[in-house]
Design a protein around this motif. Structure first.
Motif, PDB file in Angstrom:
ATOM      1  N   TYR A   1     -72.984 -41.745 -10.443  1.00  7.86           N
ATOM      2  CA  TYR A   1     -74.168 -40.884 -10.459  1.00  7.86           C
ATOM      3  C   TYR A   1     -75.404 -41.725 -10.752  1.00  7.86           C
ATOM      4  O   TYR A   1     -75.307 -42.835 -11.282  1.00  7.86           O
ATOM      5  CB  TYR A   1     -74.024 -39.751 -11.473  1.00  7.86           C
ATOM      6  CG  TYR A   1     -73.993 -40.191 -12.924  1.00  7.86           C
ATOM      7  CD1 TYR A   1     -75.129 -40.093 -13.715  1.00  7.86           C
ATOM      8  CD2 TYR A   1     -72.827 -40.695 -13.494  1.00  7.86           C
ATOM      9  CE1 TYR A   1     -75.107 -40.485 -15.047  1.00  7.86           C
ATOM     10  CE2 TYR A   1     -72.790 -41.080 -14.813  1.00  7.86           C
ATOM     11  CZ  TYR A   1     -73.936 -40.981 -15.591  1.00  7.86           C
ATOM     12  OH  TYR A   1     -73.917 -41.373 -16.895  1.00  7.86           O
TER      13      TYR A   1
ATOM     14  N   PHE B   1     -69.480 -37.125 -19.306  1.00  8.60           N
ATOM     15  CA  PHE B   1     -68.898 -35.880 -18.810  1.00  8.60           C
ATOM     16  C   PHE B   1     -68.927 -34.802 -19.888  1.00  8.60           C
ATOM     17  O   PHE B   1     -69.377 -33.673 -19.654  1.00  8.60           O
ATOM     18  CB  PHE B   1     -67.468 -36.144 -18.325  1.00  8.60           C
ATOM     19  CG  PHE B   1     -66.746 -34.924 -17.831  1.00  8.60           C
ATOM     20  CD1 PHE B   1     -67.096 -34.331 -16.636  1.00  8.60           C
ATOM     21  CD2 PHE B   1     -65.702 -34.380 -18.565  1.00  8.60           C
ATOM     22  CE1 PHE B   1     -66.425 -33.206 -16.169  1.00  8.60           C
ATOM     23  CE2 PHE B   1     -65.023 -33.260 -18.111  1.00  8.60           C
ATOM     24  CZ  PHE B   1     -65.387 -32.678 -16.904  1.00  8.60           C
TER      25      PHE B   1
ATOM     26  N   LEU C   1     -69.099 -42.233 -13.829  1.00  5.51           N
ATOM     27  CA  LEU C   1     -69.051 -41.186 -14.838  1.00  5.51           C
ATOM     28  C   LEU C   1     -68.055 -41.574 -15.920  1.00  5.51           C
ATOM     29  O   LEU C   1     -66.899 -41.895 -15.637  1.00  5.51           O
ATOM     30  CB  LEU C   1     -68.644 -39.858 -14.193  1.00  5.51           C
ATOM     31  CG  LEU C   1     -68.609 -38.643 -15.110  1.00  5.51           C
ATOM     32  CD1 LEU C   1     -69.995 -38.340 -15.664  1.00  5.51           C
ATOM     33  CD2 LEU C   1     -68.063 -37.443 -14.363  1.00  5.51           C
TER      34      LEU C   1
END
Length: 123
Positions: free
Chosen positions: A19, A33, A28
């Motif tokens: 990302y 998360f 990630l």
């Protein structure tokens, strides 16, 4: 997933869940998360889940889809009896599903009530 691919556009060389972050691309992490899920939960007026809450939630989801408990224990990397403690704790959630599925009830009973306990109870 399609939104993730559209927004983050991972290349064939990137980590699947890469990302954009401050002008660079990052894979990630568990920490990122959990942080994002906590933000989403608070925005929805819910208490944030911690790692174990997410883990048992996924386990319960797959159990209700008919995945065998032995397989879930392996897939979830449940190496201790924590798997059984979580199942006992969430038995109320599982009860309607278990009662409606005799095969699942039998498998669940084998995990929750060890054979040795059953034998001791008959004495």
């Amino acid at each position: 997933m399609s939104i993730h691919f559209r927004v983050n556009n991972p290349s064939g060389r990137d980590h699947l869940f890469v990302y954009a972050h401050k002008g660079s691309r990052r894979p990630l992490t568990k920490q990122a998360f959990i942080k994002r899920l906590a933000l989403a939960a608070r925005a929805a007026g819910l208490d944030p889940l911690q790692g174990h809450g997410i883990r048992i939630g996924a386990t319960l989801h797959y159990l209700t889809l008919g995945i065998p408990m032995e397989a879930m224990k392996v897939m979830g990397r449940w190496g201790s009896d924590a798997f059984l403690r979580y199942l006992r704790k969430h038995a109320q959630i599982l009860t309607p599903y278990i009662q409606a599925n005799p095969e699942v009830h039998e498998a669940f009973s084998r995990f929750i009530i060890p054979a040795q306990s059953l034998l001791q109870g008959r004495r």
